[in-house]
Design an enzyme around this catalytic site. Sequence first.
Site, PDB file in Angstrom:
ATOM      1  CG  ASN A  98      -0.317   0.018   2.532  1.00 56.61           C
ATOM      2  OD1 ASN A  98       0.844  -0.355   2.660  1.00 56.61           O
ATOM      3  ND2 ASN A  98      -1.032   0.447   3.551  1.00 56.61           N
ATOM      4  CG  HIS A 239      -2.855  -7.021  11.148  1.00 51.68           C
ATOM      5  ND1 HIS A 239      -4.078  -7.347  10.655  1.00 51.68           N
ATOM      6  CD2 HIS A 239      -2.367  -6.031  10.365  1.00 51.68           C
ATOM      7  CE1 HIS A 239      -4.335  -6.589   9.588  1.00 51.68           C
ATOM      8  NE2 HIS A 239      -3.302  -5.791   9.390  1.00 51.68           N
ATOM      9  CG  ASP A 312       0.677  -3.534  10.792  1.00 47.45           C
ATOM     10  OD1 ASP A 312       1.040  -2.977   9.735  1.00 47.45           O
ATOM     11  OD2 ASP A 312      -0.489  -3.443  11.240  1.00 47.45           O
ATOM     12  CG  HIS A 316       1.713   7.074  10.293  1.00 47.90           C
ATOM     13  ND1 HIS A 316       1.234   7.128   9.016  1.00 47.90           N
ATOM     14  CD2 HIS A 316       1.153   5.975  10.854  1.00 47.90           C
ATOM     15  CE1 HIS A 316       0.414   6.103   8.800  1.00 47.90           C
ATOM     16  NE2 HIS A 316       0.359   5.387   9.890  1.00 47.90           N
TER      17      HIS A 316
HETATM   18 ZN   LIG Z   1      -0.125  -3.346   7.835  1.00 50.98          ZN
END
Ligand SMILES: [Zn+2]
Length: 438
Positions: A98, A239, A312, A316
Site C-alpha cells: 500500500n 495481524h 506491522d 508516520h
Molecule cells: Zn499493515
Amino acid sequence: MGDNVIDTPNVLLIRGADVLGEGRTDLLLQEGRIVDSGSLGAPPDAEVIDADGLVALPGLVDLHTHLREPGREDAETIRTGSSAAAAGGFTAVLAMANTSPVTDTAEAAERVWDLGQASGLVDVQPIGAVTKGLAGEELAELGLMARSRASVRVFSDDGKCVHDARLMRRALEYVKAFDGVVSQHAQEPRLADGQACCHEGELSGRLGLPGWPGVAEEVIVARDVMLARHTGSRVHIAHVSTAGSVEVIRWAKAQGIAVTAEVTPHHLLLTTDLLTGYDPTFKVNPPLRPEEDVEALREALADGTIDAVATDHAPHARHDKEHAFAEAAFGMLGLEQALSVVSTVMVEPGRMTWSQVAQVMSSRPAEIAGLDGHGIALAKDSPATLTLIDPTATYVVNREHSQSLSRNNPWHGRELTGRVQATFLRGRQTFTQGKVLA
Ligand SMILES: [Zn+2]
C-alpha cells in the site's frame, strides 16, 4: 569486477554464542556461510566476536512491514526502514503493497526489490497487491509479479480487506499455481463504521469513539478459511487481534486447512486501557483489544496456532499523527523493539523458549513467504545470517534513538528485557553496538 576491488578476507569467529538458547558453540563465518561450528580456535586473520552470554538465532524475518517508499519518503524510505530492521535483528522484511503508487505491477515490485538490494542491509521482498490500486474491484497482475525479477509470492491489500468473496476466491485460485499466499487484512467493512478508530466495547462508548467489533475480523477469518479449504490454496491471516479469530484458526488447522496467521508485538502486550489518554500513538488497525483477547493471542502464539510474529511496522510523519485521536493516522513503529517485546512478554515469563522464538520470528515466516536463505538453523554450511541477543539486558525505550524516520513508537518510556546486540546478513555485520553498518 574492476581491478581496484580489493577482495578482503572476511573471516569471523563468533565465540561462545548460545545457539537457540540450547548450548554454547563457536561459529566460524566465511564468505557468507557458517563454515564450521563447535569448539574452535581462531584462524589467523579472523575477527573474533565475543558472544559470551548472548543467544544466537537465525536472522529475523518480518512478514509485514510498511516501508512507505514510493510515495511517503517523509515517513520512511526503503533505506531507513532497512536500517530499523537491521537494528531490530531482522535480515529480511516483506514490504507491504500500500505505497503510492501501489505495488500492483511487475515493474513496481521490481523497483522495491532493487531499492532493497541497493540498501544491502536486509533482503526486502515486495508483497504484491491483490487488487489493482487496492480498490477491491479487479485482480492485480498476480502472475506477472510472480514471474518478475522480484518473484513475488505474498499478495495483500493490507490496510484494506479483500471483502468481495468472489475476488478472494479467484485470488486464492490464481496464487496456487506458483505456491503463493494471500495475506488477508481481515475486516468486514460493513460491520465497521467508516469512522471506526478503536475496539468497539464499553470503553469506546465511554470515550465517545466509534469502534469495530471483534466480529468484523472474525467473520472474514471464518469465510477465508472456508475459501482456502474450497480452493486448496494457502491463506495467511495478517495481524490477528481477537480470541474469536484464534478459535476459528485453531479449528481450521485441526481440519488440515492451509491457513497460517501472524500476531503483532503490540497486540501481544498493549490493551484498550491505553486509549483513556486519547494518545494517537496507540491508534492502530486492527485496534488494541481487551486483556482477554491479548491473553488468547499469547496462548495461541505459544501453542503454534499463530505461526508468526510480524511487526506491522507503520511509520508516520509527525503531522499525520498529531491530531485528535479520531483524525490521526493508524499505525505504530515495530521493527526495532519487536524482539524485545516478544522476549519480555513470552520468554521472560517462561511461556516460550528461544528456539520457539526462532520459529515464530524466523523459520515460519521464511517458509510462509517462500524466502530462500532465511530462517535456516545455524549449523555448518548454513548461510551466515543471524542475530545475537542479550537475553538479560534491560533498557527503557527512547523514541528519539531510532533508525526510522518516524517517531510513532508505542514502546517509548517502557522498560523491556532482551535486546538485539548484532545482526549478520550473509556473513556481513549490518548492526552492532547500537550502530547500523552501512
Ligand atoms: Zn499493515
